[in-house]
Enzyme design. Structure first.
Site, PDB file in Angstrom:
ATOM      1  N   ASP A  33     -14.694 -92.205 -85.576  1.00  0.00           N
ATOM      2  CA  ASP A  33     -14.020 -92.252 -84.277  1.00  0.00           C
ATOM      3  C   ASP A  33     -12.654 -92.902 -84.401  1.00  0.00           C
ATOM      4  O   ASP A  33     -12.477 -93.849 -85.172  1.00  0.00           O
ATOM      5  CB  ASP A  33     -14.892 -93.037 -83.283  1.00  0.00           C
ATOM      6  CG  ASP A  33     -14.439 -92.874 -81.849  1.00  0.00           C
ATOM      7  OD1 ASP A  33     -13.763 -91.867 -81.546  1.00  0.00           O
ATOM      8  OD2 ASP A  33     -14.751 -93.754 -81.025  1.00  0.00           O
ATOM      9  N   GLY A  36      -7.621 -89.671 -82.664  1.00  0.00           N
ATOM     10  CA  GLY A  36      -6.638 -89.442 -81.612  1.00  0.00           C
ATOM     11  C   GLY A  36      -5.860 -90.697 -81.263  1.00  0.00           C
ATOM     12  O   GLY A  36      -4.633 -90.654 -81.093  1.00  0.00           O
ATOM     13  N   TRP A  38      -5.364 -93.248 -83.215  1.00  0.00           N
ATOM     14  CA  TRP A  38      -4.506 -93.565 -84.362  1.00  0.00           C
ATOM     15  C   TRP A  38      -3.182 -92.821 -84.237  1.00  0.00           C
ATOM     16  O   TRP A  38      -2.104 -93.396 -84.456  1.00  0.00           O
ATOM     17  CB  TRP A  38      -5.219 -93.180 -85.652  1.00  0.00           C
ATOM     18  CG  TRP A  38      -4.485 -93.524 -86.903  1.00  0.00           C
ATOM     19  CD1 TRP A  38      -4.591 -94.667 -87.654  1.00  0.00           C
ATOM     20  CD2 TRP A  38      -3.513 -92.705 -87.578  1.00  0.00           C
ATOM     21  NE1 TRP A  38      -3.754 -94.614 -88.745  1.00  0.00           N
ATOM     22  CE2 TRP A  38      -3.073 -93.412 -88.723  1.00  0.00           C
ATOM     23  CE3 TRP A  38      -2.973 -91.445 -87.332  1.00  0.00           C
ATOM     24  CZ2 TRP A  38      -2.130 -92.901 -89.614  1.00  0.00           C
ATOM     25  CZ3 TRP A  38      -2.018 -90.937 -88.209  1.00  0.00           C
ATOM     26  CH2 TRP A  38      -1.615 -91.665 -89.334  1.00  0.00           C
ATOM     27  N   THR A  79     -21.489 -81.225 -80.043  1.00  0.00           N
ATOM     28  CA  THR A  79     -21.643 -80.115 -79.109  1.00  0.00           C
ATOM     29  C   THR A  79     -20.793 -80.325 -77.861  1.00  0.00           C
ATOM     30  O   THR A  79     -20.526 -79.363 -77.128  1.00  0.00           O
ATOM     31  CB  THR A  79     -23.122 -79.963 -78.697  1.00  0.00           C
ATOM     32  OG1 THR A  79     -23.644 -81.247 -78.313  1.00  0.00           O
ATOM     33  CG2 THR A  79     -23.966 -79.422 -79.844  1.00  0.00           C
ATOM     34  N   ASN A  81     -17.657 -81.635 -78.037  1.00  0.00           N
ATOM     35  CA  ASN A  81     -16.238 -81.603 -78.405  1.00  0.00           C
ATOM     36  C   ASN A  81     -15.536 -80.294 -78.060  1.00  0.00           C
ATOM     37  O   ASN A  81     -14.304 -80.213 -78.119  1.00  0.00           O
ATOM     38  CB  ASN A  81     -16.052 -81.885 -79.896  1.00  0.00           C
ATOM     39  CG  ASN A  81     -16.276 -83.332 -80.270  1.00  0.00           C
ATOM     40  OD1 ASN A  81     -16.606 -83.645 -81.412  1.00  0.00           O
ATOM     41  ND2 ASN A  81     -16.116 -84.249 -79.321  1.00  0.00           N
ATOM     42  N   TRP A  82     -16.301 -79.266 -77.684  1.00  0.00           N
ATOM     43  CA  TRP A  82     -15.677 -77.995 -77.288  1.00  0.00           C
ATOM     44  C   TRP A  82     -14.819 -78.154 -76.039  1.00  0.00           C
ATOM     45  O   TRP A  82     -13.960 -77.294 -75.757  1.00  0.00           O
ATOM     46  CB  TRP A  82     -16.743 -76.932 -77.036  1.00  0.00           C
ATOM     47  CG  TRP A  82     -17.520 -76.551 -78.254  1.00  0.00           C
ATOM     48  CD1 TRP A  82     -18.797 -76.931 -78.574  1.00  0.00           C
ATOM     49  CD2 TRP A  82     -17.082 -75.717 -79.336  1.00  0.00           C
ATOM     50  NE1 TRP A  82     -19.175 -76.389 -79.787  1.00  0.00           N
ATOM     51  CE2 TRP A  82     -18.145 -75.637 -80.274  1.00  0.00           C
ATOM     52  CE3 TRP A  82     -15.894 -75.037 -79.605  1.00  0.00           C
ATOM     53  CZ2 TRP A  82     -18.051 -74.905 -81.454  1.00  0.00           C
ATOM     54  CZ3 TRP A  82     -15.793 -74.300 -80.783  1.00  0.00           C
ATOM     55  CH2 TRP A  82     -16.860 -74.239 -81.686  1.00  0.00           C
ATOM     56  N   ARG A 207     -21.279 -97.184 -78.871  1.00  0.00           N
ATOM     57  CA  ARG A 207     -22.275 -96.218 -78.401  1.00  0.00           C
ATOM     58  C   ARG A 207     -22.506 -95.216 -79.526  1.00  0.00           C
ATOM     59  O   ARG A 207     -21.690 -95.119 -80.449  1.00  0.00           O
ATOM     60  CB  ARG A 207     -21.810 -95.517 -77.122  1.00  0.00           C
ATOM     61  CG  ARG A 207     -20.452 -94.839 -77.252  1.00  0.00           C
ATOM     62  CD  ARG A 207     -20.019 -94.217 -75.926  1.00  0.00           C
ATOM     63  NE  ARG A 207     -18.706 -93.604 -76.043  1.00  0.00           N
ATOM     64  CZ  ARG A 207     -17.560 -94.226 -75.849  1.00  0.00           C
ATOM     65  NH1 ARG A 207     -17.557 -95.517 -75.524  1.00  0.00           N
ATOM     66  NH2 ARG A 207     -16.407 -93.595 -75.974  1.00  0.00           N
ATOM     67  N   ILE A 208     -23.591 -94.449 -79.430  1.00  0.00           N
ATOM     68  CA  ILE A 208     -23.901 -93.520 -80.524  1.00  0.00           C
ATOM     69  C   ILE A 208     -23.569 -92.072 -80.183  1.00  0.00           C
ATOM     70  O   ILE A 208     -23.669 -91.204 -81.049  1.00  0.00           O
ATOM     71  CB  ILE A 208     -25.359 -93.638 -80.993  1.00  0.00           C
ATOM     72  CG1 ILE A 208     -26.336 -93.299 -79.871  1.00  0.00           C
ATOM     73  CG2 ILE A 208     -25.629 -95.018 -81.563  1.00  0.00           C
ATOM     74  CD1 ILE A 208     -27.779 -93.228 -80.361  1.00  0.00           C
ATOM     75  N   SER A 209     -23.159 -91.807 -78.940  1.00  0.00           N
ATOM     76  CA  SER A 209     -22.602 -90.506 -78.568  1.00  0.00           C
ATOM     77  C   SER A 209     -23.454 -89.315 -79.002  1.00  0.00           C
ATOM     78  O   SER A 209     -22.949 -88.361 -79.593  1.00  0.00           O
ATOM     79  CB  SER A 209     -21.175 -90.375 -79.121  1.00  0.00           C
ATOM     80  OG  SER A 209     -20.332 -91.352 -78.561  1.00  0.00           O
TER      81      SER A 209
END
Length: 256
Positions: A33, A36, A38, A79, A81-82, A207-209
């Protein structure tokens, strides 16, 4: 208790020789993670962060392989990230092609085996072809298993496993009383891997997302403050040292 956990995750151990090579986790999973953020900090496009993140994957893979870790699972694309901008999704989907084009010879030399979990039917054909080529070239390698979670979601994985279990019960004339943990494990995408002892998330998020939600039940969590492109071999080893300072109880009592 939670504040103590956060504080411990920030612990720094400075000497490399503190790492016990005989007490390493067999399976490390990482939520990569911060690409973006960065890029944003440097006033660069988000895709530049993903490119630099790809370089970090190479660094961490080398480190894990050299240390003798057996499984390294990387959360490459979820799933969810689309929903990101189309140009960013397209760039991320092309990253495995570039990664394997430049890094596959070294992976072969290091005896690394490439594997994937996720719903690959939605992934572009060119990406699938690059992945399948890498799998074929490394299928007989016996070192580190480098597992990319691509178009992966923990809830979707469990739903799929339930459907598969239902079909098995129907075929065998069984009912719900025959369902146990071992049956569920058998139908998960990760059925041939041990559960991760250590789960690392970079960028400071805690969090584990939707990542390995069944498999991480007894994982040690480390929330590292570094953004993924800034995460290096020393940070990886520091996470391993923090892991070694923990006592895994699996719901039991401390031995102390």
């Amino acid at each position: 208790m939670f504040k103590k956990l956060i504080k411990r995750n920030k612990t720094k151990i400075s000497h490399n020789d503190d790492l016990d090579l005989h007490n390493l986790p067999e399976h490390v999973a990482i939520i990569m993670d911060g690409n973006g953020r960065w890029a944003k900090k440097r006033k660069m496009p988000r895709i530049k962060g993903h490119y630099e993140g790809m370089q970090t994957i190479k660094t961490v893979t080398r480190e894990a392989s050299d240390l003798g870790i057996k499984y390294l699972t990387l959360y490459a694309f979820s799933t969810e990230n689309w929903s990101r901008p189309e140009n960013e999704v397209n760039y991320i989907m092309n990253l495995p092609v570039n990664f394997l084009k430049t890094f596959l010879p070294e992976l072969i030399e290091k005896n690394v085996q490439i594997e994937t979990i996720g719903f690959l039917d939605a992934v572009p054909k060119s990406t699938i072809e690059a992945i399948e080529h890498a799998k074929e070239k490394t299928k007989n390698n016996t070192g580190l298993k480098l597992i990319f979670a691509i178009n992966y979601g923990g809830r979707a994985e469990i739903v799929q496993s339930m459907k598969s279990i239902y079909d098995e019960l129907q075929r065998n004339g069984q009912d719900s009383k025959d369902i146990d943990e071992s049956m569920i494990n058998k139908h998960l995408m990760t059925h041939s891997y041990p559960d991760p002892e250590l789960l690392i998330r970079t960028s400071g998020e805690q969090r584990i997302s939707n990542f390995l939600i069944w498999q991480s039940s007894y994982s040690e969590f480390i929330f590292n403050e570094k953004l993924w492109p800034d995460f290096d071999g020393e940070e990886f080893k520091n996470c391993l040292k923090i892991y070694q300072s923990r006592q895994r109880r699996f719901g039991g009592l401390s031995k102390e």
